[in-house]
Each structure stands twice: as C-alpha cells, then as structure tokens.
Design an enzyme around this catalytic site. Structure first.
Site, PDB file in Angstrom:
ATOM      1  N   ASP A 161       2.229  46.334  44.429  1.00 25.84           N
ATOM      2  CA  ASP A 161       0.802  46.798  44.105  1.00 25.84           C
ATOM      3  C   ASP A 161       0.774  48.142  43.837  1.00 25.84           C
ATOM      4  OD1 ASP A 161      -1.904  45.834  44.020  1.00 25.84           O
ATOM      5  OD2 ASP A 161      -2.236  46.248  46.226  1.00 25.84           O
TER       6      ASP A 161
ATOM      7  N   GLY B 249      -7.869  43.721  52.566  1.00 21.65           N
ATOM      8  CA  GLY B 249      -8.368  44.156  53.792  1.00 21.65           C
ATOM      9  C   GLY B 249      -9.297  45.368  53.536  1.00 21.65           C
TER      10      GLY B 249
END
Length: 662
Positions: free
Chosen positions: A471, A356
């Site tokens: 992440d 994103g």
C-alpha cells in the site's frame, strides 16, 4: 540659543504635564499600600481597606495620598477620568439601616467639623449644600434621610456639594442577559463593584453598579449631564468616606483602580482579599439531618461504584488466547489505548482511510505520542496470521520507516500502534488547499522520494525476511518534525522468507496504485511495491492524484498523461505548477521517467528497488534507451495499466528490460 532653551523647556514641561495628567493606579488589595487614613479607617492584615467598624456614630476616611490635577491649564475644562472599586457593606440592623459610604473628590483629605451617620463624614448641618465645598461624591446609602430627600434606604446617588443627590436610583444593575434591572441590597455583606466615569468632552458623569460575579453592565445606573469645571478646583484628592449610625457596621473596600484621561484598569478579582464572615455562625444540623443524609448518600455511592467497576471491567474486557502468549510484549492494553485517544473521540481523529481510522494518542504511562489505527477484522484464522506478521514487522528498525510499536486485539477489531509523526502525511502537503502555506519545495520532495526508496529497499532486500508493503502511496508516507519522509502503515503488509514464493491471493491495496498482475493472480511480491512506488513518484512530481475523474479522457489516469507528454517531448509540462520553476530539471526528469519505468505494466520490465536507489543517487544514469519500451508508437500488444488498455509493441517491450541484471 535662548529660543532653543525655551523650546526644549516647553517640550520637557509638556511631557511632564502629560504624564501627570495621565496618572493611574490599581490596587488589587491594599496590603503595603500608602493611603491617607483617619478616623476609624485602617488596612487589615489580609489587605482589606476597612473604613468603619462596629463603633456607633463614628466615621473614617481613606484617600490617595497625592493630589491630582483634574483641570486643563490650556482650556480650563475638567479632564476625563475613570475609576472602579469593589466594596462590601454590612449591618446587622437591616430594618433601620445604619451605614453609608461614598467615593469622594474634594480639595482636602480632612473634613473638620464633619458629622457621622447621615452626613457620611463629609459635611455638617451648616456646611451641607454650600457651593464653597467643591465636593463631588457618589454615595452608597442605607439610611433614608427625609431632610435630604432620599428615595429609600438602599440607593446610589450623585452628590454635588450637598447630600440632596443631583440624581439617585435604587441599588440595582441592568442585566444584559435577562434584559431587566436586578435589585441589590447594599448592606448584605456581599461584594459589589461600582464604576464612576466622567467624559470631559461630553460633560457627562456615569455611575454603574453590579454584583461582583457579573460583567460590567452596558447601561449605567445613573447618567448625569454636568460640567464639573465650576465645582473642581486644582488640585483635588480622591478617596472614600464612611460613617456609622448604629452598632455592628462594617464597610470595606477590597480593590481600587483609577485612571486620568483613560479607562481605569480592570481589577483582578481573583487577587482581591477575602471578606470576613458576617453574621452569627449557623447552627449545625449534622446530627438531626446530616447523618441520615450522609449514610444514604454513602450507600448510593457504594452501589454506584460497584456498578461502575462491573461496567468498566466489561467495557475493557480483553480475551488473551494461548497463541498470543509469545506476542505479549508487543500487545497493548485496550484500556491504555482508550485513555490515550480520549475514548477514540473525533477530536483526536487524524484521518480516515479504506482500512480504518487513525487517532492521535498519548500513552498514559510513558506519555509518548502515538498514532493508533483502528481496523475491523473478523476472520479468526486470518487474524492469527495477521497478528503474527504484525509482530514480526514490529521488529523492523530503519530511520526511513515509521516504527510499528505493537497491536491490540478486541471484539473483532485490531488496533495498530505507531510512532506519532507531527507533520502528518505527505498527501496533505500535495493536495490539501489548507496547507498551501506549508507547501513542500522540490528539494524536500526529492529527499522524501529517496527516503521512501531506501525504505522499500530495506523491506525487500536488507531485512531478514522479504516484506511486501502492498500500500505504497503518498497518504502512507509520514513527515517527521525535520520534514523527512517515513514509510508507514503496515496494515496490509505481507512477509515471507528470502528464496520463497508468496502464496497470498487476496487483492488488497488502493485503487490507482494496484499493479495489473494483482488482478490476474492476486500474488503480492516486491514488484507490486515497485509499481506503486512508480505511481508515487509521478504523484509527488506532478502534484496530482493517480486518478482524476474530472479530467479530460486522456488525462484521467496520471500515468497515461505523463506517458503521453513524454512521447510528445513535453514531459516537463506535467510538473506540479505550484513549484513554478524552482526545481532541478535533471532531477525532476529523472523522477518522472523513473516513475514511468517503475509503473510499467510488465513486472519483469520494472527495476528492483536497489536499482531505483542507484538511479536516484546518481550512481547509474537512466538513459532514454532504457525507456524505449514505453513508446506509444506501436500497437500490437495490449498493456493493462491502472485499469486502462494501452497498445504496446512486444518487441519494443523486450528491449526495455534493464541491462545489468537485478
């Protein structure tokens, strides 16, 4: 003693003379200004300098009250000077003109016997043209006087002791944009600006005219080569003179600036007083033309507003499903996020990742700064689970974690809203060449490492549920205004209850930080975060990305390079060169070795985050015995690390499991 006194006197006199020679003043309007006035001249209530009014065949003078010294006592030449003023002239009898005004330098403020009309209140029939006048004037004349050889009834001229101009030109200015001269009408009642500049060394007098709404032209209207020394007498007065010929004449000066031996200060046009309205009041056409136009306009505006409202509602339409009702306190309105990010404009873009784009925003109600991550998401069931977990993660409260404030769901997109971190992400400081002036020192890096470790410990063990971030990397570590590190971006996070086994089988994350076992079973557990944290440690200490495709074969993977250097006893050769020697050897060795241990390809060989924190805080030493399992001297076991195959000994790996339990 007498010699010292003389020297001191000369120095003092030189300083005073210099100050006198460099005199300057600026009047943005004349309210409260002391001017020498006579005749019709007056200062209006709003600060306009009115030289003449509607009285026929009269004149007015307005002068700076103090005499000025224009001559150099040492050379006998005239100093350089500069002046600019804004003026306006109006007469109703435009066919015959009827007014003139001039900027004047003269030995006196009084002009006994001077005539109005064509003589501009400076001379009369017997004195005009006499060299004893010592008068220098720049006239703005709307009267064509044949006896003075005027070129027309709308001109600017330079007058020396006479009204037969030494040089004149029709009122106009050179437009630099249009590359041509633009005509002006002096008696239009419109404000105009005029510049008069004399260069003593070059003995040149320049006059420039322009409309008030354009910058000063580069080419003057008049340029006369003249030595003013024979004309000037010391001292001289400067000011304005004007005279009328017909009725209904108004000449104004709105502002004035003068400087000796320098450039006159620019007038602040916005501070100048307003001119009165000239001419008869225009007749209103409201009832004959205005009313129908207004009615049609209002109808069109009404139709436009209706269309705008419908379009806006459609644009910001949101669907709130029943299952979202319990999450309402954590849901943001799309309209608010759209306004906060100025329509998700590129100017507000903070960064782009594989999952994103992140925008900076200011919430319209609270004015709080936020970071908004825009993520595409299409699976309905997956989206429901995702929102549930995002809202749960939003309850995390730890000073080492970027708070997740909430979410917004609209048309296959999810928007995650975080607190805004003013210094951006850690990777910019490590790798972006444009931030070299803001390079982090080792103490700052070590503090950030410990902050991220504490954040992962909180997620894995100290919160009510186990949160697997999935992440962990330098671009997801944000730097606050005190340069503390905070773990952020929980867009891929998964959580489950303590004592249960995670069931997710989606392989998600960033290449270079993925634990090898994810490629086999796809199950995310805290050990996956430990692996990524190990790569993160090496990244911060070495100032290098996990994968460098342009590097030599043995150095493509950061972990392989550090491992090889450690095996050769040269682990400090991998330290970020930008740090120089400004680091603690024990701390950086600890970070490098701990990075290798955490990024071990065997999950059970990796420490828990509580153990990692204890190592970093110095509570437990990290001995080389603990690291023996990383030895590259045996080759009977295959170890997959970051997509590469490295042979290891199973017997030695077994010895690498940390003592003391988990």
């Amino acid at each position: 003693m007498f010699v010292k006194f003389v020297v001191l006197f000369l120095l003092l006199w030189g300083s005073i003379a210099s100050q006198l020679n460099d005199i300057g003043f600026t009047y943005n309007g004349f309210g409260g200004v002391n001017m020498g006035l006579d005749g019709l001249a007056q200062i209006t209530d709003n600060g306009l300098l009115l030289l003449v009014n509607t009285t026929k065949q009269q004149m007015g003078h307005a002068f700076y009250p103090h005499p000025l010294h224009f001559m150099s006592s040492s050379t006998g030449s005239v100093f350089s000077f500069s002046t600019t003023f804004v003026f306006a002239m109006f007469t109703q009898f435009t066919s015959i003109g009827g007014t003139a005004m001039a900027f004047v330098m003269a030995p006196s403020k009084k002009f006994p016997g001077a005539s109005p009309a064509g003589y501009i209140g400076l001379f009369n029939i017997t004195t005009v043209g006499n060299s004893s006048n010592h008068v220098i004037a720049v006239e703005m004349d709307t009267i064509k006087s044949p006896e003075f050889n005027d070129i027309d009834g709308n001109h600017v001229g330079i007058d020396i002791n006479d009204l037969k101009s030494a040089q004149s030109a029709p009122a106009s200015y050179f437009s630099d944009q249009e590359n041509r001269y633009v005509n002006l009408t002096l008696f239009s009642g419109q404000a105009m600006q005029l510049w008069v500049e004399y260069s003593g060394p070059q003995k040149q007098l320049n006059v420039t005219l322009a409309s008030i709404d354009v910058p000063k032209p580069t080419i003057p209207l008049l340029s006369l080569n003249i030595d003013l020394s024979p004309i000037v007498v010391d001292p001289m007065f400067v000011g304005f003179s004007s005279a009328t010929h017909t009725f209904d004449v108004h000449n104004y000066v709105l502002g004035w600036s003068f400087k000796m031996n320098g450039k006159a200060k620019e007038l602040t046009l916005s501070q100048l007083p307003k001119l009165p309205r000239f001419g008869p009041k225009k007749k209103s056409k409201m009832f004959s033309v205005g009313v129908p136009v207004i009615v049609v306009t209002l109808l069109l505006v009404f139709i436009f507003i209706i269309q705008f409202i419908v379009k806006t509602k459609k644009k910001f339409a949101e669907v709130l499903e029943d299952w979202e009702s319990e999450y309402r306190p954590h849901r943001f309105k799309y309209r608010d996020l759209y306004i906060a990010t100025k329509g998700f404009k590129n100017n507000e873009l903070l960064g782009t990742g594989g999952f994103g784009r992140v925008y900076r925003g200011v919430l319209p109600r609270s004015k709080a700064e936020v970071a908004v991550k825009r993520v595409s998401y299409n699976s309905t069931q997956g989206e429901r689970e995702f929102v549930a977990e995002i809202v749960s993660i939003g309850k995390l409260r730890n000073r080492n974690i970027v708070p997740l404030l909430g979410y917004c769901r609209r048309k296959g997109e999810l928007f995650l809203v975080y607190d805004f971190m003013p210094n951006g992400s850690l990777d910019k400081f490590l790798f972006d060449q444009t931030t070299i002036g803001k390079m982090l020192n080792w103490n700052q890096r070590f503090r950030i490492i410990k902050s991220v470790a504490a954040a992962l410990l909180y997620l894995h063990e100290e919160w009510e549920k186990i949160v697997v971030h999935r992440d962990v990397k330098s671009s997801n570590v944000l730097i606050d205004k005190e340069f503390n590190g905070r773990l952020g971006d929980f867009g891929l996070a998964r959580l489950y209850d303590h004592g249960t086994v995670p069931q997710t089988t989606h392989v998600m994350g960033t290449l270079g930080y993925l634990a090898p076992e994810l490629c086999r079973n796809g199950k995310a557990n805290p050990s996956v975060d430990v692996f990524a944290f190990g790569i993160f440690l090496l990244e911060v200490a070495c100032g290098r990305r996990p994968i460098e495709p342009q590097a030599s074969k043995e150095c493509v993977l950061l972990v392989d390079w550090v491992l090889s250097s450690w095996g050769k006893g040269m682990i400090l050769d991998t330290v970020d060169r930008k740090l120089g020697m400004n680091y603690e050897v024990e701390e950086i060795e600890l970070v490098l070795k701990l990075g290798l241990l955490c990024s071990h390809s065997i999950p059970n060989a990796r420490p828990y985050m509580r153990q990692v924190v204890r190592y970093l805080e110095g509570e437990v030493p990290l001995s080389d015995i603990t690291l023996l399992g990383l030895s590259t001297t045996t080759n009977d076991k295959t170890l997959v690390s970051l997509g590469s195959t490295v042979t290891r000994s199973s017997s030695v790996v077994a010895e690498s499991v940390l003592s003391g339990g988990r």
